[in-house]
Design a protein around this motif. Structure first.
Motif, PDB file in Angstrom:
ATOM      1  N   UNK A 284      35.474  28.243  28.010  1.00  0.00           N
ATOM      2  CA  UNK A 284      34.222  28.968  27.926  1.00  0.00           C
ATOM      3  C   UNK A 284      33.472  29.128  29.218  1.00  0.00           C
ATOM      4  N   UNK A 285      34.107  28.818  30.346  1.00  0.00           N
ATOM      5  CA  UNK A 285      33.448  28.938  31.640  1.00  0.00           C
ATOM      6  C   UNK A 285      34.301  29.761  32.598  1.00  0.00           C
ATOM      7  N   UNK A 286      33.647  30.464  33.508  1.00  0.00           N
ATOM      8  CA  UNK A 286      34.356  31.159  34.579  1.00  0.00           C
ATOM      9  C   UNK A 286      34.736  30.126  35.637  1.00  0.00           C
ATOM     10  N   UNK A 287      36.049  30.039  35.944  1.00  0.00           N
ATOM     11  CA  UNK A 287      36.498  29.074  36.948  1.00  0.00           C
ATOM     12  C   UNK A 287      36.927  29.749  38.245  1.00  0.00           C
ATOM     13  N   UNK A 288      37.105  31.075  38.231  1.00  0.00           N
ATOM     14  CA  UNK A 288      37.426  31.802  39.461  1.00  0.00           C
ATOM     15  C   UNK A 288      37.319  33.294  39.185  1.00  0.00           C
ATOM     16  N   UNK A 289      37.068  34.059  40.259  1.00  0.00           N
ATOM     17  CA  UNK A 289      36.991  35.507  40.129  1.00  0.00           C
ATOM     18  C   UNK A 289      37.350  36.133  41.459  1.00  0.00           C
ATOM     19  N   UNK A 290      38.094  37.248  41.407  1.00  0.00           N
ATOM     20  CA  UNK A 290      38.448  37.960  42.621  1.00  0.00           C
ATOM     21  C   UNK A 290      39.632  38.865  42.386  1.00  0.00           C
ATOM     22  N   UNK A 291      40.092  39.507  43.447  1.00  0.00           N
ATOM     23  CA  UNK A 291      41.313  40.293  43.334  1.00  0.00           C
ATOM     24  C   UNK A 291      42.504  39.352  43.214  1.00  0.00           C
ATOM     25  N   UNK A 292      43.625  39.894  42.788  1.00  0.00           N
ATOM     26  CA  UNK A 292      44.832  39.079  42.685  1.00  0.00           C
ATOM     27  C   UNK A 292      45.185  38.479  44.049  1.00  0.00           C
TER      28      UNK A 292
END
Length: 319
Positions: free
Chosen positions: A215-223
């Motif tokens: 239920x939490x965002x642990x990472x975000x970005x392009x591949x």
């Protein structure tokens, strides 16, 4: 409260609990118009719950979510009028033909009889289903059914399409067929929010990837940016079983870490942060051990490495 219409999807601090299970724990997310965002996570991560919030099927306990500038709780009908949805399982009626399915949905979307026929014909042609238009959906292959699902999600030309694990249960050929259809949607300017467990799917289709777990965002970005955070891996192969242990010691000396060993493949690998310097140390350590390798090199991290590292870490922290 931020309600920018520049975002196709804007999620701010969404929480959702089912009995004692916290499905979403403060999710923040933004999808820009015209892009493909992949929500990547293991089973139970909260992906489908978030999609249900965005499609107004359930209400969040707290936080705000906007779809095409509309608040999902305060303006649910307006939200639904601007989205298309294809879930994990086919939503087409097996007893109806491909044409009848699309004509029915067009009617529900407010098209008149003539308009519904026109929309159905156009979408059948777009998704290469014209030859099967008169056949019942029960006779369609998995890939054809998924294309019909995608066509149904596009009735009314919604600016945002949500795809919840669209290739679950499909064979490899049908999965490729679906990816091609999604690519055509993107080429036409449709914004897509895609949930998936398939790393290759996210890698191939998404402009950006958001990894969620528990239920939490642990990472975000392009591949590429996510792979870069995982660094490189030193990988070497030896010819004989008795060379595995000395090669493992050499890799440990070179990297300062405990290497992963696949004895069947006679492969030893370990993460590195200093690339060429680690490779030089490994070659020196292998010479000290008297081991000649069949192959040695630096491999870029895969999305698998990123995913496993992030989700296992999140679960350790939660525990």
């Amino acid at each position: 409260m931020h309600t920018s219409t520049r975002s196709a999807v804007l999620v701010q601090g969404i929480y959702k609990t089912f009995k004692k299970s916290q499905a979403l724990q403060g999710i923040d997310l933004e999808v820009r118009p015209g892009e493909v965002m992949a929500l990547l996570g293991p089973n139970g991560a909260g992906k489908t719950t978030l999609v249900k919030v965005l499609t107004t099927l359930i209400k969040p306990d707290s936080g705000n979510a906007f779809v095409n500038g509309r608040h999902v709780v305060d303006e649910p009908e307006k939200v639904r009028s601007t989205i298309g949805m294809a879930g994990q399982y086919s939503t087409v009626d097996d007893m109806l033909t491909g044409f009848e399915n699309l004509r029915l949905i067009a009617g529900l979307r407010g098209f008149g009889r003539r308009g519904a026929r026109r929309v159905a014909d156009e979408l059948l042609e777009r998704f290469r289903l014209t030859d099967a238009a008169g056949r019942t959906a029960a006779t369609y292959s998995g890939g054809m059914r998924r294309r019909l699902d995608l066509a149904a999600a596009l009735v009314g030309a919604p600016p945002l399409v949500l795809l919840d694990e669209p290739t679950t249960g499909l064979d490899p050929e049908s999965r490729l067929d679906t990816w091609e259809a999604v690519g055509e949607l993107v080429a036409g300017g449709t914004t897509i929010l895609l949930t998936t467990q398939y790393l290759e799917e996210a890698d191939r289709l998404a402009d950006r990837i958001t990894v969620i777990d528990r239920g939490k965002v642990v990472a975000e970005g392009t591949s590429d940016s996510l792979k870069a955070t995982a660094g490189q891996r030193l990988v070497l192969y030896v010819a004989e079983d008795h060379e595995i242990d000395p090669a493992t010691r050499a890799a440990a000396r070179a990297t300062g870490l405990v290497p992963a060993v696949d004895r069947r493949a006679r492969r030893v690998e370990a993460a590195v942060t200093d690339g060429r310097a680690a490779l030089a140390r490994a070659l020196a350590a292998l010479a000290d051990e008297g081991v000649e390798v069949l192959e040695i090199g630096l491999h870029r991290a895969t999305l698998d490495d990123v995913f496993l590292g992030l989700t296992s870490r999140a679960r350790r922290e939660a525990a």
